[in-house]
Motif scaffolding. Structure first.
Motif, PDB file in Angstrom:
ATOM      1  N   GLU A 361       0.871  -1.174   0.000  1.00  0.00           N
ATOM      2  CA  GLU A 361       0.000   0.000   0.000  1.00  0.00           C
ATOM      3  C   GLU A 361       0.904   1.218   0.000  1.00  0.00           C
ATOM      4  OE1 GLU A 361      -3.206   0.313   2.605  1.00  0.00           O
ATOM      5  OE2 GLU A 361      -4.175  -1.470   1.799  1.00  0.00           O
ATOM      6  N   THR A 362       0.791   2.011  -1.058  1.00  0.00           N
ATOM      7  CA  THR A 362       1.617   3.203  -1.148  1.00  0.00           C
ATOM      8  C   THR A 362       1.190   4.180  -0.066  1.00  0.00           C
ATOM      9  OG1 THR A 362       1.606   2.874  -3.503  1.00  0.00           O
ATOM     10  CG2 THR A 362       2.417   4.987  -2.720  1.00  0.00           C
ATOM     11  N   PRO A 363       2.165   4.720   0.670  1.00  0.00           N
ATOM     12  CA  PRO A 363       1.788   5.699   1.690  1.00  0.00           C
ATOM     13  C   PRO A 363       1.085   6.901   1.069  1.00  0.00           C
ATOM     14  CG  PRO A 363       4.181   5.366   1.613  1.00  0.00           C
ATOM     15  CD  PRO A 363       3.589   4.509   0.556  1.00  0.00           C
ATOM     16  N   GLU A 364       0.127   7.420   1.761  1.00  0.00           N
ATOM     17  CA  GLU A 364      -0.585   8.629   1.313  1.00  0.00           C
ATOM     18  C   GLU A 364       0.437   9.751   1.196  1.00  0.00           C
ATOM     19  OE1 GLU A 364      -4.418  10.296   0.536  1.00  0.00           O
ATOM     20  OE2 GLU A 364      -4.223   8.427   1.626  1.00  0.00           O
ATOM     21  N   PRO A 365       0.540  10.382   0.023  1.00  0.00           N
ATOM     22  CA  PRO A 365       1.492  11.487  -0.083  1.00  0.00           C
ATOM     23  C   PRO A 365       1.205  12.558   0.963  1.00  0.00           C
ATOM     24  CG  PRO A 365       0.718  10.867  -2.245  1.00  0.00           C
ATOM     25  CD  PRO A 365      -0.126  10.121  -1.248  1.00  0.00           C
ATOM     26  N   LYS A 366       2.271  13.068   1.539  1.00  0.00           N
ATOM     27  CA  LYS A 366       2.103  14.109   2.564  1.00  0.00           C
ATOM     28  C   LYS A 366       1.915  15.465   1.901  1.00  0.00           C
ATOM     29  CE  LYS A 366       4.597  12.018   6.405  1.00  0.00           C
ATOM     30  NZ  LYS A 366       4.814  10.682   5.851  1.00  0.00           N
TER      31      LYS A 366
END
Lengths: 379, 106
Positions: A361-366
């Motif tokens: 799961e790609t981390p949510e872009p900050k």
């Protein structure tokens, strides 16, 4: 199709706008209210655009012999498309270099799709390839309008010392890029916004670059992996518009600024501009493709290109994000070359190199909130 | 029409390079400021909707955001690349040129 929780459609989320509209200063409230209406309009527009391909499909002109047919039109600096037909399939070369570049470039793009991927033109049904050159005045751009390619002449209306862009037919990968927007329109139909939009741009850069490599029969190590080489005039400090090898380093110029492309998910750019940064964040999958192609080696269009073509044609959907593209290209590699094959391993490694783990799961872009507030002038 | 400042932003395009400028109209040569006012009048700019329809962006096309200010009044219009209105086409070409010159100075 995989379903991940985060679609990353975080450009100006209504809940954030509504909070600003409730709690912000008077000026911020007004800006938030204005933007809420824009968000609703954009959403309606996206839904409309998703059905564009279906709308156009029945009216697409077909090649007379069911194969390759090109027509190049001259708009003569006007805006009325397509303009006057100046070179048709089989005609001798014109005295106009832009006409010839559009003719040759669309021909080689047709050949790559036909000879390597077995695809008969943009719609896989012998669609005629129409291109218009000399669009408007001082028009430093090229685009795909849903039915044809359109090319401007750059900054031809400025004094030589002020010119930044040459004519947009000058680089064959731009021609392959625009035609691939057509292929995407008929296949994955990627929505032109946020990550699906960046994937739309990415696919155009991949096949644009492959058209250039195919034309010169370059191996992965011989290719420069630059998009738009030769487009800048000598007034610009840069090698091209984008680089798949080292996103972010194509240009660094006192007038144009610096190439804003990231090469890794940790540097993902959240912005409301450019349809959510479609020409910016495409650097991430672009670099993943470069890494895959380099690991496989040889001619990039043969294996890496085939994996990406099958992913575009059969796997991606209109709202696919980077994680899904990674997972589906890995799946395609397994189907084409075998599970656990070197090719499939290269796909896994390529995506890993830009911060995307297959099946993860790609981390949510900050930075989404900060970008939104900045856009509203509230931070 | 009465206009003091114009903010102009162009995003998108094949190159994805943002072009932006903020003009004080009184700093422009008289002929240019006159042309700008005439185009804004011809467009009836204050009455234009915030987003012009029929200009939905297509792959690699430009999007323009134009804000006109006069005192405390301001109005922003977002438009796509190929407006049908000839006056809007002229306005975009003029603002593009001015923005390029503006950048050149810095």
């Amino acid at each position: 199709m995989h379903n991940h929780r985060h679609s990353l459609e975080c450009i100006l989320p209504e809940h954030m706008l509504e909070q600003i509209a409730t709690k912000g200063s008077d000026a911020q409230k007004q800006m938030a209210m204005d933007n809420i209406s824009v968000v609703y309009q954009l959403r309606a527009e996206r839904a409309m655009r998703a059905s564009l391909a279906d709308l156009f499909a029945p009216t697409m002109p077909r090649a007379a012999d069911g194969g390759k047919e090109r027509i190049i039109y001259d708009v003569k600096r006007g805006a009325s498309l397509p303009g006057t037909a100046v070179r048709r399939e089989g005609d001798p070369a014109s005295a106009d270099v832009a006409v010839n570049e559009a003719y040759d470039g669309s021909g080689i793009t047709y050949d790559l799709y036909k000879e390597v991927y077995g695809r008969n033109s943009i719609n896989n049904n012998a669609m005629r390839l129409d291109s218009s050159v000399h669009y408007r005045t001082g028009y430093d751009n090229a685009f795909w309008d849903g039915k044809q390619m359109v090319y401007g002449d750059g900054d031809e209306n400025l004094p030589a010392e002020d010119r930044l862009f040459n004519r947009f037919t000058i680089a064959i990968d731009i021609i392959g890029h625009e035609l691939t927007h057509g292929v995407t329109q008929f296949e994955a139909k990627l929505v032109y916004s946020q990550q699906p939009g960046a994937l739309n741009e990415h696919m155009s850069d991949v096949f644009g670059s492959l058209v250039k490599q195919y034309q010169s029969r370059q191996t992965t190590t011989e290719a420069d992996w630059i998009i738009g080489a030769g487009l800048f005039t000598p007034n610009v400090n840069g090698v091209g518009i984008r680089t798949m090898k080292a996103p972010g380093s194509a240009y660094d110029d006192p007038v144009l600024g610096k190439d804003p492309q990231p090469a890794h998910m940790k540097d993902y750019v959240n912005t409301p501009s450019d349809n959510g940064g479609v020409h910016i964040n495409s650097g991430i999958p672009n670099h993943a493709f470069y890494r895959v192609a380099m690991e496989i080696g040889g001619y990039a269009w043969e294996k890496a290109g085939m994996i990406w073509y099958v992913t575009l044609r059969d796997k991606l959907g209109e709202n696919s994000n980077f994680q899904q593209c990674a997972d589906l290209s890995h799946q395609a590699a397994g189907e084409l070359f075998g599970s656990g094959s070197l090719e499939q391993q290269a796909v896994k490694n390529g995506w890993s190199g830009v911060g995307i783990t297959i099946g993860g799961e790609t981390p949510e872009p900050k930075g989404c909130l900060e970008a939104t507030l900045r856009f509203l002038g509230a931070a | 029409m009465d206009v003091e400042r114009i903010k102009f932003e162009r995003t998108g395009g094949f190159a994805g390079i943002r072009l932006a400028a903020d003009f004080d109209v009184s700093d422009l040569p008289d002929d240019l400021s006159q042309t700008l006012r005439e185009l804004l009048d011809a467009l009836d700019f204050p009455e234009l909707p915030a987003k012009l329809t029929g200009n939905e962006s297509v792959p690699d096309s430009f999007t323009y955001i134009i804000t006109v200010e006069a005192g405390k009044w301001h109005h922003t219009v977002i438009t796509g690349d190929a407006p049908e209105d000839k006056n809007m086409q002229e306005l975009l070409e003029l603002l593009n040129r001015l923005a390029r010159k503006k950048i050149k100075k810095h």
